[in-house]
Write a protein that holds these residues in place. Structure first.
Motif, mmCIF file in Angstrom:
data_model
loop_
_atom_site.group_PDB
_atom_site.id
_atom_site.type_symbol
_atom_site.label_atom_id
_atom_site.label_comp_id
_atom_site.label_asym_id
_atom_site.label_seq_id
_atom_site.Cartn_x
_atom_site.Cartn_y
_atom_site.Cartn_z
ATOM 1 N N THR A 36 -9.182 -14.310 5.252
ATOM 2 C CA THR A 36 -9.148 -14.191 6.721
ATOM 3 C C THR A 36 -7.743 -14.458 7.249
ATOM 4 O OG1 THR A 36 -11.414 -14.954 6.847
ATOM 5 C CG2 THR A 36 -10.126 -15.129 8.872
ATOM 6 N N LEU A 37 -7.125 -15.532 6.741
ATOM 7 C CA LEU A 37 -5.774 -15.879 7.215
ATOM 8 C C LEU A 37 -4.795 -14.746 6.918
ATOM 9 C CD1 LEU A 37 -5.701 -19.611 5.993
ATOM 10 C CD2 LEU A 37 -5.861 -18.847 8.371
ATOM 11 N N VAL A 38 -4.893 -14.205 5.676
ATOM 12 C CA VAL A 38 -3.943 -13.147 5.291
ATOM 13 C C VAL A 38 -4.191 -11.886 6.116
ATOM 14 C CG1 VAL A 38 -3.247 -11.633 3.391
ATOM 15 C CG2 VAL A 38 -3.566 -14.080 2.970
ATOM 16 N N ALA A 39 -5.460 -11.516 6.312
ATOM 17 C CA ALA A 39 -5.764 -10.290 7.084
ATOM 18 C C ALA A 39 -5.262 -10.437 8.522
ATOM 19 C CB ALA A 39 -7.276 -10.028 7.067
ATOM 20 N N GLN A 40 -5.462 -11.608 9.095
ATOM 21 C CA GLN A 40 -5.012 -11.795 10.486
ATOM 22 C C GLN A 40 -3.488 -11.865 10.572
ATOM 23 O OE1 GLN A 40 -7.032 -14.711 12.834
ATOM 24 N NE2 GLN A 40 -9.049 -14.120 12.081
ATOM 25 N N MET A 41 -2.874 -12.371 9.503
ATOM 26 C CA MET A 41 -1.392 -12.363 9.458
ATOM 27 C C MET A 41 -0.892 -10.915 9.460
ATOM 28 S SD MET A 41 1.097 -14.619 9.117
ATOM 29 C CE MET A 41 1.786 -13.697 10.439
ATOM 30 N N ASP A 42 -1.547 -10.072 8.626
ATOM 31 C CA ASP A 42 -1.161 -8.649 8.572
ATOM 32 C C ASP A 42 -1.329 -8.006 9.951
ATOM 33 O OD1 ASP A 42 -0.557 -8.904 5.936
ATOM 34 O OD2 ASP A 42 -2.432 -8.007 5.206
ATOM 35 N N ASP A 43 -2.417 -8.360 10.633
ATOM 36 C CA ASP A 43 -2.623 -7.795 11.990
ATOM 37 C C ASP A 43 -1.481 -8.211 12.911
ATOM 38 O OD1 ASP A 43 -4.984 -6.742 11.210
ATOM 39 O OD2 ASP A 43 -6.263 -8.263 12.170
ATOM 40 N N GLU A 44 -1.107 -9.483 12.822
ATOM 41 C CA GLU A 44 -0.055 -9.969 13.727
ATOM 42 C C GLU A 44 1.257 -9.222 13.490
ATOM 43 O OE1 GLU A 44 0.685 -14.228 13.592
ATOM 44 O OE2 GLU A 44 2.432 -14.039 14.873
ATOM 45 N N LEU A 45 1.517 -8.904 12.216
ATOM 46 C CA LEU A 45 2.825 -8.309 11.905
ATOM 47 C C LEU A 45 2.790 -6.782 11.810
ATOM 48 C CD1 LEU A 45 4.295 -10.853 9.343
ATOM 49 C CD2 LEU A 45 4.470 -10.808 11.817
ATOM 50 N N ALA A 46 1.645 -6.182 12.147
ATOM 51 C CA ALA A 46 1.552 -4.716 12.068
ATOM 52 C C ALA A 46 2.658 -4.094 12.923
ATOM 53 C CB ALA A 46 0.183 -4.260 12.546
ATOM 54 N N GLY A 47 3.402 -3.166 12.321
ATOM 55 C CA GLY A 47 4.447 -2.469 13.082
ATOM 56 C C GLY A 47 5.755 -3.229 13.163
ATOM 57 N N ILE A 48 5.810 -4.412 12.558
ATOM 58 C CA ILE A 48 7.072 -5.173 12.614
ATOM 59 C C ILE A 48 7.794 -5.032 11.280
ATOM 60 C CG2 ILE A 48 8.020 -7.531 12.692
ATOM 61 C CD1 ILE A 48 6.006 -8.169 14.829
ATOM 62 N N ASP A 49 9.089 -4.724 11.348
ATOM 63 C CA ASP A 49 9.905 -4.627 10.137
ATOM 64 C C ASP A 49 10.274 -6.062 9.715
ATOM 65 O OD1 ASP A 49 12.163 -4.669 8.474
ATOM 66 O OD2 ASP A 49 12.762 -2.656 9.137
ATOM 67 N N GLN A 50 9.727 -6.470 8.557
ATOM 68 C CA GLN A 50 9.850 -7.893 8.216
ATOM 69 C C GLN A 50 11.259 -8.305 7.856
ATOM 70 O OE1 GLN A 50 6.792 -9.988 6.200
ATOM 71 N NE2 GLN A 50 5.280 -8.415 6.637
ATOM 72 N N SER A 51 12.041 -7.345 7.331
ATOM 73 C CA SER A 51 13.412 -7.763 7.011
ATOM 74 C C SER A 51 14.207 -7.952 8.312
ATOM 75 C CB SER A 51 14.030 -6.790 6.013
ATOM 76 O OG SER A 51 15.016 -6.057 6.597
ATOM 77 N N ARG A 52 13.895 -7.104 9.320
ATOM 78 C CA ARG A 52 14.564 -7.317 10.623
ATOM 79 C C ARG A 52 14.074 -8.602 11.296
ATOM 80 N NH1 ARG A 52 15.347 -1.347 13.279
ATOM 81 N NH2 ARG A 52 16.827 -0.683 11.708
ATOM 82 N N MET A 53 12.787 -8.879 11.080
ATOM 83 C CA MET A 53 12.241 -10.117 11.669
ATOM 84 C C MET A 53 12.994 -11.325 11.092
ATOM 85 S SD MET A 53 8.297 -11.550 11.661
ATOM 86 C CE MET A 53 8.102 -12.140 10.000
ATOM 87 N N LEU A 54 13.235 -11.278 9.780
ATOM 88 C CA LEU A 54 13.936 -12.389 9.119
ATOM 89 C C LEU A 54 15.363 -12.505 9.659
ATOM 90 C CD1 LEU A 54 13.610 -14.443 6.781
ATOM 91 C CD2 LEU A 54 14.591 -12.710 5.290
ATOM 92 N N ASP A 55 16.048 -11.357 9.778
ATOM 93 C CA ASP A 55 17.429 -11.386 10.293
ATOM 94 C C ASP A 55 17.459 -11.941 11.712
ATOM 95 O OD1 ASP A 55 18.317 -10.310 7.994
ATOM 96 O OD2 ASP A 55 18.590 -8.273 8.771
ATOM 97 N N GLU A 56 16.487 -11.473 12.507
ATOM 98 C CA GLU A 56 16.465 -11.912 13.902
ATOM 99 C C GLU A 56 16.167 -13.402 13.997
ATOM 100 O OE1 GLU A 56 13.774 -9.835 16.851
ATOM 101 O OE2 GLU A 56 15.822 -9.353 17.501
#
Ligand SMILES: NC(=O)c1ccc[n+]([C@@H]2O[C@H](COP(=O)([O-])OP(=O)(O)OC[C@H]3O[C@@H](n4cnc5c(N)ncnc54)[C@H](O)[C@@H]3O)[C@@H](O)[C@H]2O)c1
Length: 316
Positions: free
Chosen positions: A272-292
């Motif tokens: 559940t935690l992982v699925a909801q994490m994926d929902d939260e980050l849908a459409g977000i570029d994670q490498s850009r998120m890290l840089d930001e």
């Protein structure tokens, strides 16, 4: 200038190496990975612009102060301080501590970055001078997040704690001395207390993972980063401060504690935690998120370093 030995140059060790070199220390490193030299050079290059923007590079600081050698014995030879960042495995760390203890001078502190092991466990491998072994636990990445937790073991001397506190302060860290050994030291215990409640809230369907993230990042997390939880609470009491808050809002909080529960640590909860994490980050570029995240974190750390009226001054 103290010659620093960095043992293990993965995520944490490479960032420590850059930070020590920025402060003009010679840094001798070792890591068995075949690409250790290239990997470390790239990692130090990545940290350097951030160190410059944080004004953590002194006149004598240079990436060229970092060298890679072929063995632990060579890395610690002549070192005035050892920062160990090898994998979190007690058998492996015991071998390293036995070897390092047999080589370095009696007054050379051996600090472990370990998140979970205790100094008492580590110093048990040191027959010569267990009193100079301690935990110097940073937060990732050490060249950016100022906190380091210093924890001694049963045999650690006050002199070793003082030396580590002084050295860390001199390179811009914000160390705290933790006076008892506890699993997770202190800061990770505080985080775990919050995660415990957050997992339960999600398990019960009270809020989603994204809503918990918003609750903290758009709410108290903003103030915690500036003041910490106690000074934040003090300010919520207006002029009467913490004494008033404890009197006025303390009793209901104590009643809430009675309702605290722990989620069941099941595969379903983790899914559940992982699925909801994926929902939260849908459409977000994670490498850009890290840089930001790192860019904004750096701005916050720099802004705090110019603050005059926060408790304890700035972190640096
Ligand atoms: N990653 C984090 O967020 C974090 C935060 C704080 C503390 N720590 C602690 O830092 C330590 C290192 O963690 P990490 O995340 O950098 O791990 P990592 O896997 O990124 O790096 C470990 C490095 O140690 C090297 N290594 C393996 N055997 C070795 C040996 N015998 N001698 C020297 N080096 C050896 C590996 O090749 C690797 O490069 C751990 O004790 C961990 O608990 C990690």
């Amino acid at each position: 200038m103290t010659r620093i030995a960095i043992i293990g140059t993965g995520v944490i060790g490479s960032s420590w190496a850059a930070l020590f070199a920025a402060h003009g220390h010679e840094v001798s490193t070792t890591d068995p990975r075949p690409d250790a030299t290239d990997h470390l050079r790239r990692a130090v290059e990545r940290c350097w612009p951030s160190l410059e923007r944080q004004r953590l590079v002194v006149d004598t600081g240079s990436p060229d102060l970092v060298t890679v050698v072929g063995s632990t014995a060579e890395a610690v030879d002549g070192a005035g301080f050892v920062q160990e960042n090898a994998p979190e495995r007690i058998d492996l760390k015991h071998d390293l501590y036995r070897e390092i203890d047999g080589i370095v001078g009696a007054d050379v502190v051996i600090a472990s970055s370990s998140s979970g092991l205790m100094a008492t466990e580590l110093q048990s491998a040191c027959k010569r001078h267990p009193e100079r072994v301690l935990i110097g636990h940073p937060f990732n990445p050490p060249h950016l997040v100022p906190l380091v937790e210093v924890v001694g073991g049963e045999a650690t001397s006050d002199a070793a704690i003082d030396a580590a506190m002084r050295l860390y302060t001199s390179i811009g860290k914000s160390p705290i001395h933790i006076r008892s050994e506890l699993p997770g030291h202190v800061t990770n215990r505080l985080q775990a207390a919050l995660w415990r409640e957050a997992y339960w809230l999600v398990e019960q369907g009270v809020v989603s993972v994204a809503e918990v993230d918003r609750a903290i990042s758009a709410g108290p997390g903003l103030r915690w980063a500036l003041l910490g939880p106690f000074a934040t609470q003090h300010l919520s009491g207006g002029e009467a401060g913490l004494a008033y808050v404890l009197e006025h809002l303390g009793p209901p909080m104590v009643e809430w504690w009675e309702t605290f529960r722990t989620a069941e640590w099941t595969p379903e909860l983790k899914a559940t935690l992982v699925a909801q994490m994926d929902d939260e980050l849908a459409g977000i570029d994670q490498s850009r998120m890290l840089d930001e995240r790192d860019r904004l974190l750096e701005q916050l750390v720099v802004a705090k370093s110019g603050a005059d009226h926060l408790p304890g001054g700035s972190d640096r």
